[in-house]
Design a protein around this motif. Sequence first.
Motif, mmCIF file in Angstrom:
data_model
loop_
_atom_site.group_PDB
_atom_site.id
_atom_site.type_symbol
_atom_site.label_atom_id
_atom_site.label_comp_id
_atom_site.label_asym_id
_atom_site.label_seq_id
_atom_site.Cartn_x
_atom_site.Cartn_y
_atom_site.Cartn_z
ATOM 1 N N ALA A 18 -42.279 14.004 -53.291
ATOM 2 C CA ALA A 18 -41.656 13.424 -52.096
ATOM 3 C C ALA A 18 -41.131 14.523 -51.170
ATOM 4 O O ALA A 18 -40.784 14.253 -50.033
ATOM 5 C CB ALA A 18 -40.527 12.474 -52.494
ATOM 6 N N PHE A 19 -41.072 15.751 -51.669
ATOM 7 C CA PHE A 19 -40.690 16.909 -50.852
ATOM 8 C C PHE A 19 -41.952 17.737 -50.566
ATOM 9 O O PHE A 19 -42.541 18.292 -51.500
ATOM 10 C CB PHE A 19 -39.646 17.748 -51.595
ATOM 11 N N PRO A 20 -42.373 17.835 -49.301
ATOM 12 C CA PRO A 20 -43.610 18.562 -48.977
ATOM 13 C C PRO A 20 -43.363 20.072 -48.927
ATOM 14 O O PRO A 20 -43.276 20.659 -47.842
ATOM 15 C CB PRO A 20 -44.008 17.992 -47.620
ATOM 16 N N HIS A 21 -43.238 20.698 -50.089
ATOM 17 C CA HIS A 21 -42.866 22.117 -50.139
ATOM 18 C C HIS A 21 -43.990 23.014 -49.617
ATOM 19 O O HIS A 21 -45.163 22.623 -49.587
ATOM 20 C CB HIS A 21 -42.418 22.524 -51.555
ATOM 21 N N LEU A 22 -43.604 24.229 -49.217
ATOM 22 C CA LEU A 22 -44.571 25.167 -48.656
ATOM 23 C C LEU A 22 -45.393 25.806 -49.764
ATOM 24 O O LEU A 22 -44.849 26.278 -50.767
ATOM 25 C CB LEU A 22 -43.855 26.267 -47.859
ATOM 26 N N VAL A 23 -46.702 25.808 -49.567
ATOM 27 C CA VAL A 23 -47.621 26.426 -50.537
ATOM 28 C C VAL A 23 -48.597 27.332 -49.780
ATOM 29 O O VAL A 23 -48.779 27.192 -48.565
ATOM 30 C CB VAL A 23 -48.402 25.349 -51.322
ATOM 31 N N SER A 24 -49.222 28.254 -50.511
ATOM 32 C CA SER A 24 -50.197 29.169 -49.906
ATOM 33 C C SER A 24 -51.598 28.590 -50.012
ATOM 34 O O SER A 24 -51.949 27.994 -51.030
ATOM 35 C CB SER A 24 -50.167 30.517 -50.621
ATOM 36 N N GLY A 25 -52.382 28.804 -48.983
ATOM 37 C CA GLY A 25 -53.763 28.319 -48.983
ATOM 38 C C GLY A 25 -54.204 28.014 -47.565
ATOM 39 O O GLY A 25 -54.347 28.908 -46.744
ATOM 40 N N TRP A 26 -54.389 26.709 -47.311
ATOM 41 C CA TRP A 26 -54.714 26.188 -45.965
ATOM 42 C C TRP A 26 -55.895 26.965 -45.366
ATOM 43 O O TRP A 26 -56.828 27.330 -46.086
ATOM 44 C CB TRP A 26 -53.451 26.252 -45.097
ATOM 45 N N MET A 27 -55.878 27.221 -44.056
ATOM 46 C CA MET A 27 -57.032 27.860 -43.400
ATOM 47 C C MET A 27 -57.387 29.213 -44.039
ATOM 48 O O MET A 27 -56.542 30.095 -44.156
ATOM 49 C CB MET A 27 -56.707 28.057 -41.912
ATOM 50 N N ARG A 28 -58.633 29.336 -44.469
ATOM 51 C CA ARG A 28 -59.170 30.579 -45.029
ATOM 52 C C ARG A 28 -58.357 31.092 -46.213
ATOM 53 O O ARG A 28 -58.354 32.288 -46.504
ATOM 54 C CB ARG A 28 -59.273 31.655 -43.939
ATOM 55 N N GLY A 29 -57.636 30.183 -46.859
ATOM 56 C CA GLY A 29 -56.830 30.580 -48.010
ATOM 57 C C GLY A 29 -55.771 31.606 -47.663
ATOM 58 O O GLY A 29 -55.311 32.349 -48.530
ATOM 59 N N SER A 30 -55.341 31.648 -46.406
ATOM 60 C CA SER A 30 -54.508 32.760 -45.942
ATOM 61 C C SER A 30 -53.229 32.333 -45.244
ATOM 62 O O SER A 30 -52.616 33.149 -44.554
ATOM 63 C CB SER A 30 -55.324 33.639 -44.974
#
Length: 370
Positions: A260-272
């Motif tokens: 329920a908490f959208p915490h920050l993670v690494s990845g997204w565009m180009r894994g960067s």
Amino acid sequence: SKITVSLIKADVGGLPGHVTVADEHIEKAQENLSIAKDSGLIIDFRVFRAGDDLELVMTHKKGVDSEEIHKLAWDTFEKATEIAKELKLYGAGQDLLSDAFSGNVRGMGPGVAEMEFTERGAEPVIAFMMDKTEPGAFNLPIFRMFADPFNTAGLVIDPNLHNGFVFEIWDIYEHKRVLMNSPEEMYDILALIGAKSRFVIKRVFPKEGGKLPADEPVAVISTEKLYQIAGEYVGKDDPVALVRAQSGLPAVGEVLEPFAFPHLVSGWMRGSHNGPLMPVPFHYSKCTRFDGPPRVIAAGFQLANGRLVGPVDLFDDPAYDYTRQKAVEIAEYMRRHGPFEPHRLPMEDMEYTTLPKVMDRLKDRFESIE
Ligand code: 13P
Ligand code: 13P
Ligand code: MG
Ligand code: MG
Ligand code: MG
Ligand code: MG
């Protein structure tokens, strides 16, 4: 007798780009696993798409790291890759890093979460599947499920949870592991797993003397680190996890609550890039805005002698609308940073991109400052 649940996944080609998995892949995987079910190799299976990752949930009695089960997954991914090549999907066979299967998919590209355990009178199991992020994205939610009393009421009010749990934590750079007790070593556990690109929770175990056998895991997370396996960037190692619930374990709602908490993670565009993890229903399991934002689906099952009863699409609920709205706001906020940290990952995590080459090209132009 014991049951094994294996969740094995790979990106064998995206439609379009890195957005989602083609229906043709789902159908081929279902066909191949049906044959294995008819032959008696597996008891049951379900096929999912998490973004552009093809996900195989299988139950069987062969234990973890079974050559036969891993070969079944590998062959299924190879068959799907053939289709991907035919349809010219994006990055056909992206995660199949080796041409020949040699006994075990670990270290070959696919991600694996599997556990063998004695099936209880009622055995709820939840399969979490993430896309556009890394294994460390599970650190925060898994910690909160099994160690945070503000998340899991049972840690305080259920005598069967009150003693806490044991965390198996891997240092994925040094290839070492450590077992740590919660709540006794909670602050030390957090000191490690807060560094989520290096230390990842691999498994959780019950403590000795409790309701459940202490040697049978209650949660397991895939920890394959693709860019280290491959030696160069071939995509982030979008992770998966299996979590058992109820009767001596967190309730299903306590297992879901951290998301329920959208915490920050690494990845997204180009894994960067850093961005919020958005919990979504199966039909939103496709990554669009800036190839994201990173997302997670949850499939809920009850096991019946290895048979999979379900799935229930657990994030398909307005109860997560607020989280999704929050994730969209955070995505917007992070995006406005463009190529600046902390939206873009720090230098250490950019080694497999052009940044080292830029530094290399400029190195003779750098001069000392008096
Ligand atoms: P029910 O009364 O709906 O079975 O719920 C029990 C419970 O413990 C919920 O967390
Ligand atoms: P995947 O790891 O999901 O293939 O995504 C790679 C990527 O570069 C997205 O922009
Ligand atoms: Mg991809
Ligand atoms: Mg992916
Ligand atoms: Mg990936
Ligand atoms: Mg009930």
